[in-house]
Design a protein around this motif. Structure first.
Motif, PDB file in Angstrom:
ATOM      1  N   ALA A  18       0.833  -1.202   0.000  1.00 12.03           N
ATOM      2  CA  ALA A  18       0.000   0.000   0.000  1.00 12.03           C
ATOM      3  C   ALA A  18       0.869   1.254   0.000  1.00 12.03           C
ATOM      4  O   ALA A  18       0.542   2.244  -0.663  1.00 12.03           O
ATOM      5  N   ALA A  19       1.985   1.222   0.710  1.00 17.41           N
ATOM      6  CA  ALA A  19       2.886   2.381   0.744  1.00 17.41           C
ATOM      7  C   ALA A  19       3.553   2.598  -0.617  1.00 17.41           C
ATOM      8  O   ALA A  19       3.761   3.742  -1.033  1.00 17.41           O
ATOM      9  N   LEU A  20       3.872   1.520  -1.316  1.00 15.75           N
ATOM     10  CA  LEU A  20       4.473   1.647  -2.650  1.00 15.75           C
ATOM     11  C   LEU A  20       3.543   2.376  -3.618  1.00 15.75           C
ATOM     12  O   LEU A  20       3.995   2.976  -4.588  1.00 15.75           O
ATOM     13  N   SER A  21       2.265   2.331  -3.337  1.00 17.04           N
ATOM     14  CA  SER A  21       1.280   2.955  -4.218  1.00 17.04           C
ATOM     15  C   SER A  21       1.495   4.452  -4.366  1.00 17.04           C
ATOM     16  O   SER A  21       1.109   5.039  -5.369  1.00 17.04           O
ATOM     17  N   TYR A  22       2.083   5.069  -3.373  1.00 16.67           N
ATOM     18  CA  TYR A  22       2.244   6.524  -3.384  1.00 16.67           C
ATOM     19  C   TYR A  22       3.658   6.965  -3.740  1.00 16.67           C
ATOM     20  O   TYR A  22       3.995   8.129  -3.585  1.00 16.67           O
ATOM     21  N   LEU A  23       4.480   6.050  -4.216  1.00 17.18           N
ATOM     22  CA  LEU A  23       5.861   6.380  -4.556  1.00 17.18           C
ATOM     23  C   LEU A  23       6.065   6.357  -6.068  1.00 17.18           C
ATOM     24  O   LEU A  23       6.661   5.439  -6.631  1.00 17.18           O
ATOM     25  N   SER A  24       5.537   7.364  -6.714  1.00 17.61           N
ATOM     26  CA  SER A  24       5.712   7.605  -8.143  1.00 17.61           C
ATOM     27  C   SER A  24       5.347   6.392  -8.992  1.00 17.61           C
ATOM     28  O   SER A  24       4.265   5.837  -8.849  1.00 17.61           O
ATOM     29  N   VAL A  25       6.246   5.996  -9.857  1.00 15.14           N
ATOM     30  CA  VAL A  25       5.958   4.930 -10.820  1.00 15.14           C
ATOM     31  C   VAL A  25       5.829   3.564 -10.140  1.00 15.14           C
ATOM     32  O   VAL A  25       5.309   2.623 -10.732  1.00 15.14           O
ATOM     33  N   TYR A  41      -5.452  -2.373  -3.250  1.00 14.48           N
ATOM     34  CA  TYR A  41      -5.996  -1.924  -4.536  1.00 14.48           C
ATOM     35  C   TYR A  41      -6.552  -0.503  -4.432  1.00 14.48           C
ATOM     36  O   TYR A  41      -6.392   0.307  -5.350  1.00 14.48           O
ATOM     37  N   PHE A  42      -7.197  -0.192  -3.313  1.00 10.39           N
ATOM     38  CA  PHE A  42      -7.712   1.158  -3.079  1.00 10.39           C
ATOM     39  C   PHE A  42      -6.574   2.179  -3.137  1.00 10.39           C
ATOM     40  O   PHE A  42      -6.658   3.197  -3.821  1.00 10.39           O
ATOM     41  N   HIS A  43      -5.499   1.898  -2.415  1.00 15.60           N
ATOM     42  CA  HIS A  43      -4.363   2.822  -2.388  1.00 15.60           C
ATOM     43  C   HIS A  43      -3.635   2.854  -3.730  1.00 15.60           C
ATOM     44  O   HIS A  43      -3.145   3.902  -4.147  1.00 15.60           O
ATOM     45  N   ALA A  44      -3.570   1.725  -4.406  1.00 15.47           N
ATOM     46  CA  ALA A  44      -2.891   1.678  -5.703  1.00 15.47           C
ATOM     47  C   ALA A  44      -3.618   2.540  -6.737  1.00 15.47           C
ATOM     48  O   ALA A  44      -2.977   3.222  -7.541  1.00 15.47           O
TER      49      ALA A  44
END
Length: 107
Positions: A18-25, A41-44
């Protein structure tokens, strides 16, 4: 879909994805790997919208005079929303970010 979910037993893998979802690409990693987990999936989806906003901001640099201003404000918006998303993940919640969640719900 997901309304301010509080999960007390999130696993480390779920939190990292979920944290990776907010780190650019890197937002594509959770989209492709953990599509079955509703929290991830929500965060992605929100992360994907923020990433697209950042990419569109780059194109604003080609606009004469106002392009740098548009890029600057957009970059700050991307940074703020990414940080809010990461805080949401740390607190194990699914905060609907303004405007971002509206677009993400339509993906």
């Amino acid at each position: 879909m997901v309304e301010a979910i509080l999960r007390s037993t999130l696993g480390a893998r779920t939190t990292v994805m979920a944290a990776l979802s907010y780190l650019s690409v890197l937002c594509f990693v959770p989209l492709l790997v953990d599509r079955d987990d509703e929290f991830v999936y929500f965060h992605a989806k929100q992360g994907l919208v923020i990433w697209m906003w950042g990419v569109l901001a780059l194109f604003a640099l080609h606009v004469p005079v106002l392009g740098k201003w548009i890029f600057g404000f957009s970059s700050m918006g991307v940074l703020v929303f990414s940080l809010l998303g990461l805080v949401s993940v740390v607190f194990q919640r699914a905060w609907k970010l303004p405007v971002v969640s509206w677009v993400a719900d339509r993906i």
